[in-house]
Design a protein around this motif. Structure first.
Motif, PDB file in Angstrom:
ATOM      1  N   VAL A 187       0.850  -1.199   0.000  1.00  8.82           N
ATOM      2  CA  VAL A 187       0.000   0.000   0.000  1.00  8.82           C
ATOM      3  C   VAL A 187       0.883   1.247   0.000  1.00  8.82           C
ATOM      4  CG1 VAL A 187      -1.763   1.294   1.261  1.00  8.82           C
ATOM      5  CG2 VAL A 187      -1.868  -1.199   1.196  1.00  8.82           C
ATOM      6  N   GLY A 188       0.665   2.093  -1.011  1.00 10.14           N
ATOM      7  CA  GLY A 188       1.388   3.358  -1.092  1.00 10.14           C
ATOM      8  C   GLY A 188       0.397   4.505  -1.056  1.00 10.14           C
ATOM      9  N   ASN A 189      -0.075   4.876  -2.256  1.00 12.82           N
ATOM     10  CA  ASN A 189      -1.086   5.933  -2.340  1.00 12.82           C
ATOM     11  C   ASN A 189      -2.490   5.374  -2.101  1.00 12.82           C
ATOM     12  OD1 ASN A 189      -1.197   8.725  -2.644  1.00 12.82           O
ATOM     13  ND2 ASN A 189      -1.758   8.594  -4.799  1.00 12.82           N
ATOM     14  N   ALA A 190      -2.575   4.055  -1.967  1.00 10.95           N
ATOM     15  CA  ALA A 190      -3.793   3.322  -1.598  1.00 10.95           C
ATOM     16  C   ALA A 190      -4.842   3.250  -2.707  1.00 10.95           C
ATOM     17  CB  ALA A 190      -4.414   3.861  -0.312  1.00 10.95           C
ATOM     18  N   GLY A 191      -4.447   3.516  -3.951  1.00 11.31           N
ATOM     19  CA  GLY A 191      -5.349   3.355  -5.080  1.00 11.31           C
ATOM     20  C   GLY A 191      -5.652   1.890  -5.359  1.00 11.31           C
ATOM     21  N   ASN A 192      -4.615   1.055  -5.275  1.00  7.19           N
ATOM     22  CA  ASN A 192      -4.796  -0.333  -5.672  1.00  7.19           C
ATOM     23  C   ASN A 192      -5.677  -1.098  -4.690  1.00  7.19           C
ATOM     24  OD1 ASN A 192      -4.202  -2.043  -7.826  1.00  7.19           O
ATOM     25  ND2 ASN A 192      -2.566  -3.087  -6.687  1.00  7.19           N
ATOM     26  N   ILE A 193      -5.449  -0.920  -3.405  1.00  7.58           N
ATOM     27  CA  ILE A 193      -6.258  -1.639  -2.413  1.00  7.58           C
ATOM     28  C   ILE A 193      -7.727  -1.195  -2.540  1.00  7.58           C
ATOM     29  CG2 ILE A 193      -5.832  -0.024  -0.474  1.00  7.58           C
ATOM     30  CD1 ILE A 193      -5.654  -2.528   1.344  1.00  7.58           C
ATOM     31  N   SER A 194      -7.937   0.094  -2.819  1.00 10.42           N
ATOM     32  CA  SER A 194      -9.307   0.608  -2.993  1.00 10.42           C
ATOM     33  C   SER A 194      -9.953  -0.001  -4.240  1.00 10.42           C
ATOM     34  CB  SER A 194      -9.285   2.130  -3.129  1.00 10.42           C
ATOM     35  OG  SER A 194      -8.657   2.722  -2.011  1.00 10.42           O
ATOM     36  N   ALA A 195      -9.157  -0.123  -5.306  1.00  8.32           N
ATOM     37  CA  ALA A 195      -9.685  -0.656  -6.565  1.00  8.32           C
ATOM     38  C   ALA A 195     -10.010  -2.148  -6.451  1.00  8.32           C
ATOM     39  CB  ALA A 195      -8.680  -0.423  -7.692  1.00  8.32           C
ATOM     40  N   TYR A 196      -9.120  -2.910  -5.816  1.00 10.19           N
ATOM     41  CA  TYR A 196      -9.408  -4.346  -5.617  1.00 10.19           C
ATOM     42  C   TYR A 196     -10.708  -4.516  -4.842  1.00 10.19           C
ATOM     43  CZ  TYR A 196      -5.314  -6.849  -7.452  1.00 10.19           C
ATOM     44  OH  TYR A 196      -4.382  -7.417  -8.280  1.00 10.19           O
ATOM     45  N   TRP A 197     -10.863  -3.707  -3.799  1.00 11.62           N
ATOM     46  CA  TRP A 197     -12.054  -3.848  -2.968  1.00 11.62           C
ATOM     47  C   TRP A 197     -13.310  -3.535  -3.786  1.00 11.62           C
ATOM     48  CZ3 TRP A 197     -13.466  -6.720   0.607  1.00 11.62           C
ATOM     49  CH2 TRP A 197     -14.600  -6.454   1.378  1.00 11.62           C
ATOM     50  N   MET A 198     -13.233  -2.497  -4.600  1.00 13.37           N
ATOM     51  CA  MET A 198     -14.359  -2.145  -5.465  1.00 13.37           C
ATOM     52  C   MET A 198     -14.686  -3.320  -6.412  1.00 13.37           C
ATOM     53  SD  MET A 198     -14.444   1.000  -8.209  1.00 13.37           S
ATOM     54  CE  MET A 198     -13.869   2.236  -7.105  1.00 13.37           C
ATOM     55  N   GLY A 199     -13.649  -3.879  -7.006  1.00 10.12           N
ATOM     56  CA  GLY A 199     -13.847  -4.998  -7.939  1.00 10.12           C
ATOM     57  C   GLY A 199     -14.460  -6.210  -7.254  1.00 10.12           C
ATOM     58  N   PHE A 200     -13.934  -6.579  -6.108  1.00 11.89           N
ATOM     59  CA  PHE A 200     -14.467  -7.751  -5.410  1.00 11.89           C
ATOM     60  C   PHE A 200     -15.917  -7.522  -4.979  1.00 11.89           C
ATOM     61  CE2 PHE A 200      -9.931  -9.028  -4.580  1.00 11.89           C
ATOM     62  CZ  PHE A 200     -10.013 -10.266  -5.211  1.00 11.89           C
ATOM     63  N   LYS A 201     -16.211  -6.328  -4.489  1.00 12.29           N
ATOM     64  CA  LYS A 201     -17.585  -6.069  -4.041  1.00 12.29           C
ATOM     65  C   LYS A 201     -18.572  -6.107  -5.209  1.00 12.29           C
ATOM     66  CE  LYS A 201     -17.509  -2.285  -1.774  1.00 12.29           C
ATOM     67  NZ  LYS A 201     -17.788  -1.124  -0.914  1.00 12.29           N
ATOM     68  N   GLU A 202     -18.157  -5.568  -6.359  1.00 13.00           N
ATOM     69  CA  GLU A 202     -19.067  -5.500  -7.514  1.00 13.00           C
ATOM     70  C   GLU A 202     -19.431  -6.878  -8.070  1.00 13.00           C
ATOM     71  OE1 GLU A 202     -17.708  -1.091  -9.133  1.00 13.00           O
ATOM     72  OE2 GLU A 202     -17.477  -2.805 -10.445  1.00 13.00           O
ATOM     73  N   GLN A 203     -18.591  -7.876  -7.802  1.00 12.30           N
ATOM     74  CA  GLN A 203     -18.878  -9.210  -8.334  1.00 12.30           C
ATOM     75  C   GLN A 203     -19.986  -9.923  -7.594  1.00 12.30           C
ATOM     76  OE1 GLN A 203     -14.848 -11.318  -9.563  1.00 12.30           O
ATOM     77  NE2 GLN A 203     -15.113 -11.109  -7.390  1.00 12.30           N
ATOM     78  N   GLY A 204     -20.187  -9.558  -6.348  1.00 13.04           N
ATOM     79  CA  GLY A 204     -21.240 -10.203  -5.580  1.00 13.04           C
ATOM     80  C   GLY A 204     -20.859 -11.525  -4.930  1.00 13.04           C
ATOM     81  N   HIS A 205     -19.635 -12.050  -5.162  1.00 15.26           N
ATOM     82  CA  HIS A 205     -19.209 -13.241  -4.407  1.00 15.26           C
ATOM     83  C   HIS A 205     -18.679 -12.787  -3.047  1.00 15.26           C
ATOM     84  CE1 HIS A 205     -19.423 -15.273  -8.224  1.00 15.26           C
ATOM     85  NE2 HIS A 205     -18.448 -14.535  -8.721  1.00 15.26           N
ATOM     86  N   LYS A 206     -18.414 -13.750  -2.176  1.00 13.72           N
ATOM     87  CA  LYS A 206     -17.819 -13.408  -0.884  1.00 13.72           C
ATOM     88  C   LYS A 206     -16.427 -12.814  -1.140  1.00 13.72           C
ATOM     89  CE  LYS A 206     -16.487 -15.627   3.490  1.00 13.72           C
ATOM     90  NZ  LYS A 206     -15.015 -15.572   3.442  1.00 13.72           N
TER      91      LYS A 206
END
Ligand code: AN7
Length: 347
Positions: A187-206
């Motif tokens: 984690v640096g500027n925290a863009g990537n962790i935010s983006a992964y979380w967005m992607g995982f949430k949008e899929q609807g799986h756990k």
């Protein structure tokens, strides 16, 4: 059909302009590599996988966000783009801007970016401005210039960047035929962790639990306080005031995740280990996720038993030849003579 990049493949689920052809270098679709020998060494009992983002066209995960940000900039009629960067964003912005015929200006912290990143940025024809200050100073400057001029800002404060980067979560899910239990990343500027979380949430799986790692000398999120003079040899994550700070904190909390600081020594140990045990060469910052996993397992914060764990290797090892050489044993010198060779080889 052959792979034509992220927008061709995932564009219908990316909230970006579709009015112009994608600016692409056929980024994405990176391998998810099983790492059983490394698992044995740092997190016994788990199935460990490496998402090797260093295999993107400019050698880092930044290309995912950049295909989206530069396509969006072209759709909006931009003639020029700008970013501040610890190196990988600048190389990626420079490449995609070149492809789109845009002017590209990058601000880098003087003397603090890895040689391969600087070389590539220059090769792609960007205008490189070295500032006597940190990444955080540079980001403040480019935000201001983007407010006053029509120049388009392509740092991860630009929402199109996250639209591109979230696709990595979908690839991981496709490749595993499910979601992992943990996803580890630097984690640096925290863009990537935010983006992964967005992607995982949008899929609807756990979604997975997120394990973030910051360098100990640049750990504002872990410490809950801005770092005015961030320091670490993992220069990509030498960031003291992350733009996506709050989003990262929310993602960590929602995912029941964990964020921890790892020392440069721990980062470099993991950096050497992943190359030697699995033949996968990443840049030092990328190994912070693995160092974090190792530390969290040792501290009992992550139980690896029976878990599927993905560590994101964000950039290629060749980005930072100085670190690789500094870490290396000096080669043994011999005369050009077979007997001498057999002696040093002990055969
Ligand atoms: C290899 O290039 O910030 O937490 O300006 O190059 O999304 O910032 C790079 C960051 C991890 C951290 N690994 O990602 C830049 C820049 C590598 C990186 C990160 C970066 P974020």
């Amino acid at each position: 059909m052959s792979w034509q990049g992220l927008i061709a493949h995932f564009g219908d689920r990316m909230d970006i302009a579709k009015t112009v052809p994608p600016v692409t270098l056929h980024e994405g679709n990176t391998p998810l590599i099983p790492a059983p020998r490394l698992a044995q060494a740092i997190a016994p009992g788990c199935e460990l996988y490496l998402k090797y983002e260093g295999l993107n066209p400019t050698g880092s995960f930044k290309d995912r966000g950049m295909t989206a940000a530069i396509t969006q900039a072209v759709a909006e009629g931009a003639q020029a783009v700008i970013c501040a960067s610890t190196g990988n964003t600048s190389a990626s912005a420079a490449a995609y801007a070149a492809r789109a015929g845009l002017r590209c200006v990058v601000l880098i912290p003087d003397g603090k970016i890895a040689l391969g990143k600087l070389a590539a940025t220059i090769a792609y024809g960007a205008e490189v401005v070295a500032i006597d200050g940190s990444f955080d100073d540079g980001l403040r400057m480019v935000r201001e210039i983007a407010e006053r001029t029509p120049i388009s800002l392509v740092n991860s404060v630009n929402p199109a960047r996250l639209q591109g980067q979230k696709t990595a979560a979908w690839e991981v899910t496709e490749q595993l035929a499910g979601t992992p239990d943990w996803l580890c990343l630097p984690v640096g500027n925290a863009g990537n962790i935010s983006a992964y979380w967005m992607g995982f949430k949008e899929q609807g799986h756990k979604p997975p639990r997120l394990l973030g790692a910051q360098a100990a000398g640049s750990a504002p999120i872990v410490n809950g306080a801005r770092v005015d003079k961030p320091e670490t040899l993992a220069t990509a994550i030498r960031i003291g005031n992350p733009a996506r700070w709050q989003q990262a904190v929310d993602a960590l909390q929602e995912s029941c995740g964990h964020i921890l600081a790892v020392t440069d020594e721990e980062i470099f140990d993991a950096y050497r280990l992943v190359a030697k045990t699995e033949g996968v060469f990443c840049e030092p910052s990328s190994a912070a996720g693995l160092a974090g996993l190792r530390k969290a397992v040792a501290a009992g914060e992550v139980n690896p038993e029976g878990k599927r764990i993905v560590s994101v290797l964000t950039g290629h090892g060749l980005k930072d030849p100085d670190s690789a050489v500094r870490e290396a044993a000096v080669p043994t010198r011999i005369p050009a003579d077979l007997d001498a060779l057999m002696r040093v080889m002990n055969v």
